[in-house]
Design a protein around this motif. Structure first.
Motif, PDB file in Angstrom:
ATOM      1  N   SER B  90     -23.277 -48.860   6.892  1.00 14.29           N
ATOM      2  CA  SER B  90     -24.240 -49.911   7.218  1.00 14.29           C
ATOM      3  C   SER B  90     -23.799 -50.669   8.471  1.00 14.29           C
ATOM      4  N   LEU B  91     -24.766 -51.032   9.306  1.00 16.44           N
ATOM      5  CA  LEU B  91     -24.443 -51.868  10.467  1.00 16.44           C
ATOM      6  C   LEU B  91     -23.905 -53.220  10.043  1.00 16.44           C
ATOM      7  N   ASP B  92     -24.236 -53.642   8.804  1.00 21.93           N
ATOM      8  CA  ASP B  92     -23.665 -54.901   8.309  1.00 21.93           C
ATOM      9  C   ASP B  92     -22.139 -54.821   8.264  1.00 21.93           C
ATOM     10  N   VAL B  93     -21.627 -53.641   7.923  1.00 21.58           N
ATOM     11  CA  VAL B  93     -20.168 -53.456   7.879  1.00 21.58           C
ATOM     12  C   VAL B  93     -19.600 -53.499   9.294  1.00 21.58           C
ATOM     13  N   LEU B  94     -20.254 -52.816  10.222  1.00 22.61           N
ATOM     14  CA  LEU B  94     -19.738 -52.758  11.599  1.00 22.61           C
ATOM     15  C   LEU B  94     -19.859 -54.108  12.299  1.00 22.61           C
ATOM     16  N   LEU B  95     -20.891 -54.868  11.944  1.00 25.10           N
ATOM     17  CA  LEU B  95     -21.109 -56.162  12.611  1.00 25.10           C
ATOM     18  C   LEU B  95     -20.389 -57.301  11.898  1.00 25.10           C
ATOM     19  N   ASP B  96     -19.793 -56.999  10.746  1.00 23.81           N
ATOM     20  CA  ASP B  96     -19.154 -58.049   9.952  1.00 23.81           C
ATOM     21  C   ASP B  96     -18.023 -58.709  10.747  1.00 23.81           C
ATOM     22  N   GLY B  97     -18.103 -60.010  10.883  1.00 27.23           N
ATOM     23  CA  GLY B  97     -17.048 -60.752  11.559  1.00 27.23           C
ATOM     24  C   GLY B  97     -17.125 -60.716  13.075  1.00 27.23           C
ATOM     25  N   VAL B  98     -18.123 -60.008  13.635  1.00 29.25           N
ATOM     26  CA  VAL B  98     -18.250 -59.953  15.094  1.00 29.25           C
ATOM     27  C   VAL B  98     -18.790 -61.286  15.595  1.00 29.25           C
ATOM     28  N   ASP B  99     -18.068 -61.890  16.512  1.00 28.68           N
ATOM     29  CA  ASP B  99     -18.440 -63.185  17.044  1.00 28.68           C
ATOM     30  C   ASP B  99     -19.391 -62.979  18.228  1.00 28.68           C
ATOM     31  N   THR B 100     -20.664 -63.292  18.015  1.00 28.80           N
ATOM     32  CA  THR B 100     -21.634 -63.060  19.081  1.00 28.80           C
ATOM     33  C   THR B 100     -22.760 -64.080  19.029  1.00 28.80           C
ATOM     34  N   ALA B 101     -23.276 -64.399  20.213  1.00 25.88           N
ATOM     35  CA  ALA B 101     -24.468 -65.229  20.307  1.00 25.88           C
ATOM     36  C   ALA B 101     -25.653 -64.392  20.792  1.00 25.88           C
ATOM     37  N   ALA B 102     -25.471 -63.056  20.823  1.00 26.60           N
ATOM     38  CA  ALA B 102     -26.511 -62.173  21.343  1.00 26.60           C
ATOM     39  C   ALA B 102     -27.679 -62.077  20.366  1.00 26.60           C
ATOM     40  N   ASP B 103     -28.877 -61.911  20.923  1.00 30.57           N
ATOM     41  CA  ASP B 103     -30.069 -61.705  20.100  1.00 30.57           C
ATOM     42  C   ASP B 103     -30.530 -60.254  20.111  1.00 30.57           C
ATOM     43  N   TYR B 104     -29.947 -59.444  21.007  1.00 31.59           N
ATOM     44  CA  TYR B 104     -30.421 -58.070  21.180  1.00 31.59           C
ATOM     45  C   TYR B 104     -29.248 -57.102  21.175  1.00 31.59           C
ATOM     46  N   ALA B 105     -29.584 -55.847  20.956  1.00 31.92           N
ATOM     47  CA  ALA B 105     -28.594 -54.785  21.068  1.00 31.92           C
ATOM     48  C   ALA B 105     -29.222 -53.635  21.831  1.00 31.92           C
ATOM     49  N   ALA B 127     -30.162 -51.001   8.767  1.00 34.48           N
ATOM     50  CA  ALA B 127     -29.731 -50.014   9.766  1.00 34.48           C
ATOM     51  C   ALA B 127     -28.352 -49.462   9.415  1.00 34.48           C
ATOM     52  N   TRP B 128     -28.158 -48.185   9.802  1.00 34.89           N
ATOM     53  CA  TRP B 128     -26.894 -47.500   9.521  1.00 34.89           C
ATOM     54  C   TRP B 128     -26.494 -46.633  10.716  1.00 34.89           C
ATOM     55  N   VAL B 129     -25.189 -46.334  10.782  1.00 33.68           N
ATOM     56  CA  VAL B 129     -24.716 -45.200  11.577  1.00 33.68           C
ATOM     57  C   VAL B 129     -24.493 -44.078  10.573  1.00 33.68           C
ATOM     58  N   VAL B 130     -25.350 -43.038  10.646  1.00 33.41           N
ATOM     59  CA  VAL B 130     -25.295 -41.979   9.634  1.00 33.41           C
ATOM     60  C   VAL B 130     -24.684 -40.711  10.220  1.00 33.41           C
ATOM     61  N   HIS B 131     -23.927 -40.007   9.359  1.00 26.44           N
ATOM     62  CA  HIS B 131     -23.262 -38.763   9.760  1.00 26.44           C
ATOM     63  C   HIS B 131     -23.551 -37.643   8.788  1.00 26.44           C
ATOM     64  N   GLY B 132     -24.327 -37.933   7.747  1.00 25.36           N
ATOM     65  CA  GLY B 132     -24.682 -36.903   6.784  1.00 25.36           C
ATOM     66  C   GLY B 132     -26.178 -36.915   6.531  1.00 25.36           C
ATOM     67  N   TYR B 133     -26.733 -35.702   6.283  1.00 22.78           N
ATOM     68  CA  TYR B 133     -28.153 -35.580   5.955  1.00 22.78           C
ATOM     69  C   TYR B 133     -28.292 -34.569   4.832  1.00 22.78           C
ATOM     70  N   ASP B 134     -28.958 -34.964   3.758  1.00 20.75           N
ATOM     71  CA  ASP B 134     -29.175 -34.064   2.612  1.00 20.75           C
ATOM     72  C   ASP B 134     -27.864 -33.497   2.079  1.00 20.75           C
ATOM     73  N   GLY B 135     -26.819 -34.310   2.091  1.00 22.29           N
ATOM     74  CA  GLY B 135     -25.544 -33.880   1.528  1.00 22.29           C
ATOM     75  C   GLY B 135     -24.684 -33.020   2.429  1.00 22.29           C
ATOM     76  N   GLU B 136     -25.158 -32.790   3.668  1.00 18.05           N
ATOM     77  CA  GLU B 136     -24.405 -31.971   4.614  1.00 18.05           C
ATOM     78  C   GLU B 136     -24.078 -32.800   5.846  1.00 18.05           C
ATOM     79  N   PRO B 137     -23.060 -32.363   6.618  1.00 17.39           N
ATOM     80  CA  PRO B 137     -22.823 -33.049   7.895  1.00 17.39           C
ATOM     81  C   PRO B 137     -24.091 -33.018   8.752  1.00 17.39           C
ATOM     82  N   LEU B 138     -24.378 -34.090   9.447  1.00 19.80           N
ATOM     83  CA  LEU B 138     -25.597 -34.184  10.257  1.00 19.80           C
ATOM     84  C   LEU B 138     -25.552 -33.142  11.375  1.00 19.80           C
TER      85      LEU B 138
END
Ligand SMILES: [Zn+2]
Lengths: 97, 196
Positions: B90-105, B127-138
Protein backbone atom coordinates in the motif's frame (compact mmCIF):
# COMPACT_ATOMS: atom_id res chain seq x y z
CA UNK A 1 12.55 53.01 -38.56
CA UNK A 2 9.29 51.68 -37.17
CA UNK A 3 9.13 49.32 -34.26
CA UNK A 4 9.00 45.63 -35.22
CA UNK A 5 5.49 44.46 -34.65
CA UNK A 6 3.76 41.11 -34.76
CA UNK A 7 0.82 39.89 -36.73
CA UNK A 8 -2.34 38.29 -35.50
CA UNK A 9 -2.15 34.48 -35.38
CA UNK A 10 -4.98 34.34 -37.90
CA UNK A 11 -2.39 34.97 -40.57
CA UNK A 12 -0.98 31.48 -39.91
CA UNK A 13 -4.12 29.87 -41.23
CA UNK A 14 -3.08 29.93 -44.89
CA UNK A 15 0.56 28.88 -44.46
CA UNK A 16 -0.34 26.11 -41.97
CA UNK A 17 -3.19 24.90 -44.13
CA UNK A 18 -0.79 24.61 -47.04
CA UNK A 19 1.69 22.67 -44.89
CA UNK A 20 -0.67 20.39 -43.01
CA UNK A 21 -2.57 19.38 -46.12
CA UNK A 22 0.45 17.64 -47.64
CA UNK A 23 1.22 13.94 -47.62
CA UNK A 24 3.27 13.63 -44.44
CA UNK A 25 4.62 10.23 -45.43
CA UNK A 26 7.19 12.19 -47.45
CA UNK A 27 8.11 14.43 -44.53
CA UNK A 28 11.44 14.33 -42.74
CA UNK A 29 11.83 14.94 -39.03
CA UNK A 30 14.66 15.76 -36.65
CA UNK A 31 14.72 14.03 -33.27
CA UNK A 32 14.97 16.57 -30.45
CA UNK A 33 16.70 14.01 -28.27
CA UNK A 34 19.50 12.58 -30.43
CA UNK A 35 19.42 14.84 -33.50
CA UNK A 36 18.85 12.09 -36.00
CA UNK A 37 17.19 13.27 -39.21
CA UNK A 38 15.05 10.79 -41.05
CA UNK A 39 11.72 10.11 -42.69
CA UNK A 40 8.65 10.34 -40.45
CA UNK A 41 7.60 7.11 -42.13
CA UNK A 42 10.57 5.53 -40.35
CA UNK A 43 9.24 6.25 -36.84
CA UNK A 44 8.24 3.33 -34.64
CA UNK A 45 4.59 3.86 -33.82
CA UNK A 46 3.01 2.36 -30.70
CA UNK A 47 -0.70 2.25 -31.34
CA UNK A 48 -1.98 -0.02 -28.55
CA UNK A 49 -2.22 3.00 -26.31
CA UNK A 50 -4.54 5.90 -25.48
CA UNK A 51 -2.97 7.71 -28.45
CA UNK A 52 -0.39 7.16 -31.18
CA UNK A 53 3.19 7.41 -29.99
CA UNK A 54 5.91 7.82 -32.63
CA UNK A 55 9.42 7.04 -31.43
CA UNK A 56 12.81 7.77 -32.99
CA UNK A 57 14.24 4.60 -34.55
CA UNK A 58 17.72 5.58 -33.35
CA UNK A 59 17.19 6.48 -29.68
CA UNK A 60 13.57 5.35 -28.99
CA UNK A 61 12.61 8.73 -27.53
CA UNK A 62 9.15 10.09 -28.29
CA UNK A 63 9.04 12.39 -31.32
CA UNK A 64 5.28 12.53 -31.84
CA UNK A 65 2.11 12.05 -29.84
CA UNK A 66 -1.28 12.12 -31.52
CA UNK A 67 -4.44 11.90 -29.43
CA UNK A 68 -7.84 11.69 -31.05
CA UNK A 69 -11.03 12.48 -29.16
CA UNK A 70 -14.45 12.25 -30.83
CA UNK A 71 -14.51 15.99 -31.44
CA UNK A 72 -10.87 17.09 -31.06
CA UNK A 73 -7.29 16.02 -31.67
CA UNK A 74 -3.94 16.92 -30.13
CA UNK A 75 -0.62 16.77 -31.93
CA UNK A 76 2.42 16.97 -29.66
CA UNK A 77 5.66 17.39 -31.60
CA UNK A 78 7.90 18.63 -28.79
CA UNK A 79 10.16 15.63 -29.36
CA UNK A 80 10.81 16.74 -32.94
CA UNK A 81 12.90 19.84 -33.59
CA UNK A 82 11.33 20.22 -37.00
CA UNK A 83 9.37 18.60 -39.75
CA UNK A 84 10.71 19.14 -43.25
CA UNK A 85 7.92 18.87 -45.77
CA UNK A 86 8.29 18.75 -49.56
CA UNK A 87 6.33 21.58 -51.18
CA UNK A 88 5.46 22.50 -54.76
CA UNK A 89 8.26 24.65 -56.19
CA UNK A 90 7.61 28.35 -55.73
CA UNK A 91 10.57 30.52 -56.84
CA UNK A 92 9.27 33.53 -54.90
CA UNK A 93 10.52 32.11 -51.55
CA UNK A 94 11.92 33.47 -49.36
CA UNK A 95 9.67 36.45 -49.81
CA UNK A 96 11.25 39.89 -49.40
CA UNK A 97 10.28 41.32 -46.03
CA UNK B 1 -25.48 -11.08 -27.15
CA UNK B 2 -25.30 -10.19 -30.84
CA UNK B 3 -22.29 -11.42 -32.88
CA UNK B 4 -21.16 -7.85 -33.36
CA UNK B 5 -20.52 -7.48 -29.70
CA UNK B 6 -18.39 -10.51 -28.97
CA UNK B 7 -16.40 -9.84 -25.86
CA UNK B 8 -18.51 -6.80 -25.17
CA UNK B 9 -21.45 -7.10 -22.88
CA UNK B 10 -23.98 -4.35 -23.17
CA UNK B 11 -24.96 -3.97 -19.61
CA UNK B 12 -26.55 -1.69 -17.15
CA UNK B 13 -24.27 -3.11 -14.49
CA UNK B 14 -23.95 -0.41 -11.84
CA UNK B 15 -20.26 -1.35 -11.44
CA UNK B 16 -19.53 -0.25 -15.01
CA UNK B 17 -18.68 3.45 -15.47
CA UNK B 18 -20.33 5.36 -18.34
CA UNK B 19 -19.03 4.60 -21.82
CA UNK B 20 -17.18 1.45 -20.75
CA UNK B 21 -17.65 -2.16 -21.85
CA UNK B 22 -16.73 -5.26 -19.90
CA UNK B 23 -13.89 -7.50 -21.05
CA UNK B 24 -12.75 -10.85 -19.73
CA UNK B 25 -9.21 -10.72 -21.11
CA UNK B 26 -6.51 -8.24 -20.15
CA UNK B 27 -5.51 -6.03 -23.10
CA UNK B 28 -1.88 -4.92 -23.17
CA UNK B 29 -1.45 -1.20 -23.75
CA UNK B 30 1.96 0.31 -24.25
CA UNK B 31 3.35 3.63 -25.41
CA UNK B 32 6.83 2.26 -26.00
CA UNK B 33 9.17 -0.70 -25.82
CA UNK B 34 8.79 -2.86 -22.70
CA UNK B 35 11.62 -2.10 -20.26
CA UNK B 36 13.36 -5.12 -18.79
CA UNK B 37 14.50 -4.28 -15.28
CA UNK B 38 16.62 -6.88 -13.44
CA UNK B 39 15.43 -7.23 -9.85
CA UNK B 40 18.93 -6.71 -8.43
CA UNK B 41 18.97 -3.26 -10.05
CA UNK B 42 15.36 -2.37 -9.44
CA UNK B 43 14.59 0.38 -6.95
CA UNK B 44 11.67 2.56 -5.94
CA UNK B 45 12.46 6.17 -5.07
CA UNK B 46 10.16 8.48 -3.18
CA UNK B 47 11.37 12.08 -3.50
CA UNK B 48 9.81 14.92 -1.56
CA UNK B 49 9.47 18.51 -2.70
CA UNK B 50 12.49 19.42 -0.56
CA UNK B 51 14.69 16.86 -2.32
CA UNK B 52 14.69 14.25 0.45
CA UNK B 53 14.71 10.74 -0.99
CA UNK B 54 13.56 7.40 0.35
CA UNK B 55 14.70 4.30 -1.55
CA UNK B 56 13.57 0.69 -1.49
CA UNK B 57 15.39 -2.18 -3.16
CA UNK B 58 13.40 -5.17 -4.39
CA UNK B 59 14.20 -7.12 -1.22
CA UNK B 60 13.18 -4.17 0.94
CA UNK B 61 9.87 -3.83 -0.91
CA UNK B 62 9.18 -7.53 -0.40
CA UNK B 63 9.91 -7.21 3.31
CA UNK B 64 7.14 -4.61 3.77
CA UNK B 65 3.59 -5.63 4.75
CA UNK B 66 1.87 -7.07 1.67
CA UNK B 67 -1.75 -6.66 0.64
CA UNK B 68 -3.86 -8.52 -1.93
CA UNK B 69 -6.38 -6.03 -3.33
CA UNK B 70 -9.11 -7.32 -5.65
CA UNK B 71 -10.39 -4.37 -7.68
CA UNK B 72 -12.22 -3.35 -10.85
CA UNK B 73 -10.08 -1.50 -13.42
CA UNK B 74 -11.18 0.91 -16.12
CA UNK B 75 -9.08 1.82 -19.16
CA UNK B 76 -9.72 5.09 -21.00
CA UNK B 77 -9.82 3.07 -24.24
CA UNK B 78 -13.21 1.92 -22.90
CA UNK B 79 -12.59 -1.57 -21.55
CA UNK B 80 -13.22 -2.41 -17.93
CA UNK B 81 -12.27 -5.58 -16.11
CA UNK B 82 -13.89 -6.68 -12.87
CA UNK B 83 -12.32 -8.42 -9.92
CA UNK B 84 -8.62 -8.25 -10.80
CA UNK B 85 -6.37 -9.68 -8.07
CA UNK B 86 -3.03 -8.11 -7.21
CA UNK B 87 -0.31 -8.35 -4.64
CA UNK B 88 1.76 -5.44 -3.42
CA UNK B 89 2.46 -2.71 -0.91
CA UNK B 90 0.00 0.00 0.00
CA UNK B 91 1.15 3.55 -0.69
CA UNK B 92 0.07 4.25 2.89
CA UNK B 93 3.03 2.12 3.99
CA UNK B 94 5.47 3.87 1.64
CA UNK B 95 4.19 7.34 2.55
CA UNK B 96 4.06 6.61 6.28
CA UNK B 97 6.12 9.15 8.18
CA UNK B 98 7.12 11.07 5.04
CA UNK B 99 7.35 14.74 5.92
CA UNK B 100 5.79 16.66 3.05
CA UNK B 101 3.65 19.68 2.30
CA UNK B 102 3.10 18.54 -1.30
CA UNK B 103 -0.41 18.21 -2.71
CA UNK B 104 0.57 16.28 -5.85
CA UNK B 105 2.67 13.37 -6.97
CA UNK B 106 4.20 12.59 -10.32
CA UNK B 107 4.86 8.90 -10.87
CA UNK B 108 7.77 8.08 -13.17
CA UNK B 109 8.67 4.79 -14.75
CA UNK B 110 11.51 2.81 -16.23
CA UNK B 111 11.23 3.68 -19.91
CA UNK B 112 10.37 7.32 -19.26
CA UNK B 113 6.58 7.30 -18.74
CA UNK B 114 5.08 9.79 -16.28
CA UNK B 115 1.65 10.48 -14.83
CA UNK B 116 0.37 12.91 -12.21
CA UNK B 117 -2.07 12.44 -9.34
CA UNK B 118 -3.21 14.36 -6.30
CA UNK B 119 -1.33 12.98 -3.31
CA UNK B 120 -4.62 12.41 -1.47
CA UNK B 121 -5.60 9.89 -4.16
CA UNK B 122 -2.61 7.75 -3.19
CA UNK B 123 -3.58 7.58 0.50
CA UNK B 124 -6.20 5.80 2.60
CA UNK B 125 -6.08 2.41 0.92
CA UNK B 126 -6.62 3.75 -2.60
CA UNK B 127 -3.25 2.93 -4.19
CA UNK B 128 -0.53 0.28 -4.22
CA UNK B 129 2.80 -0.61 -5.76
CA UNK B 130 1.94 -4.09 -7.03
CA UNK B 131 4.32 -6.85 -8.13
CA UNK B 132 1.95 -9.79 -8.36
CA UNK B 133 -1.10 -10.51 -10.51
CA UNK B 134 -3.40 -13.53 -10.11
CA UNK B 135 -0.92 -15.17 -7.75
CA UNK B 136 2.01 -14.88 -10.16
CA UNK B 137 4.83 -12.36 -10.53
CA UNK B 138 3.54 -9.39 -12.56
CA UNK B 139 4.52 -10.00 -16.22
CA UNK B 140 6.61 -7.31 -17.89
CA UNK B 141 3.92 -6.60 -20.49
CA UNK B 142 1.55 -5.67 -17.65
CA UNK B 143 4.12 -3.47 -15.94
CA UNK B 144 6.37 -5.85 -14.03
CA UNK B 145 8.50 -6.01 -12.01
CA UNK B 146 6.16 -3.50 -10.34
CA UNK B 147 3.49 -1.02 -11.32
CA UNK B 148 1.32 1.52 -9.64
CA UNK B 149 -2.29 0.47 -9.01
CA UNK B 150 -4.81 3.29 -8.54
CA UNK B 151 -8.03 1.58 -9.57
CA UNK B 152 -10.44 4.44 -8.86
CA UNK B 153 -8.88 6.45 -11.73
CA UNK B 154 -8.53 5.52 -15.41
CA UNK B 155 -5.82 2.93 -15.77
CA UNK B 156 -3.27 5.21 -17.48
CA UNK B 157 -2.72 6.62 -13.98
CA UNK B 158 -1.59 3.16 -12.82
CA UNK B 159 1.91 3.63 -14.25
CA UNK B 160 3.54 0.45 -15.51
CA UNK B 161 7.22 -0.24 -14.64
CA UNK B 162 7.01 2.32 -11.87
CA UNK B 163 10.34 3.59 -10.60
CA UNK B 164 9.29 6.25 -8.16
CA UNK B 165 7.15 9.13 -7.06
CA UNK B 166 8.08 12.77 -7.02
CA UNK B 167 6.00 14.76 -4.55
CA UNK B 168 5.32 18.23 -5.89
CA UNK B 169 3.73 21.43 -4.63
CA UNK B 170 2.38 22.26 -8.09
CA UNK B 171 0.47 19.83 -10.28
CA UNK B 172 2.81 18.66 -13.06
CA UNK B 173 0.95 16.92 -15.91
CA UNK B 174 2.51 13.72 -17.23
CA UNK B 175 2.88 11.85 -20.52
CA UNK B 176 -0.78 11.67 -21.57
CA UNK B 177 -1.99 14.61 -19.51
CA UNK B 178 0.19 16.95 -21.62
CA UNK B 179 -1.20 15.47 -24.83
CA UNK B 180 -4.93 15.99 -24.43
CA UNK B 181 -5.94 13.60 -21.67
CA UNK B 182 -7.72 14.72 -18.54
CA UNK B 183 -5.61 15.86 -15.60
CA UNK B 184 -7.51 13.75 -13.04
CA UNK B 185 -9.24 10.95 -14.98
CA UNK B 186 -12.25 9.87 -12.91
CA UNK B 187 -14.02 7.11 -14.88
CA UNK B 188 -17.31 7.71 -13.05
CA UNK B 189 -17.39 11.30 -14.30
CA UNK B 190 -16.01 10.14 -17.68
CA UNK B 191 -13.04 12.49 -17.47
CA UNK B 192 -11.25 11.21 -20.56
CA UNK B 193 -10.01 14.37 -22.25
CA UNK B 194 -9.10 17.88 -21.19
CA UNK B 195 -12.23 19.84 -20.37
CA UNK B 196 -14.41 16.73 -19.89
ZN1 LIG C 1 16.46 10.11 -31.46
Amino acid sequence: MTEMSYLDGNMLDGPLRELLAVDLSAATGRCASCGMVGPMAGLRVYAHAPGLVGRCPACAEVMLRLVRAPDRAWLDLRGATYLQVPMPTAPSFPRPL
Amino acid sequence: MSPGFQGRRRTTDPALPPGQYLTEDFPVLSAGPTPRVPLDRWEFVLATETGDELRWSWAELMALPQETPTVDIHCVTRWSKFGTSWQGVSLDVLLDGVDTAADYAQAHSYGGYTTNLPLDDLRDGQAWVVHGYDGEPLPAEHGGPARLLVPHLYFWKSAKWVRGLRLTVEDEPGFWETAGYHDYGDPWREQRYQGD
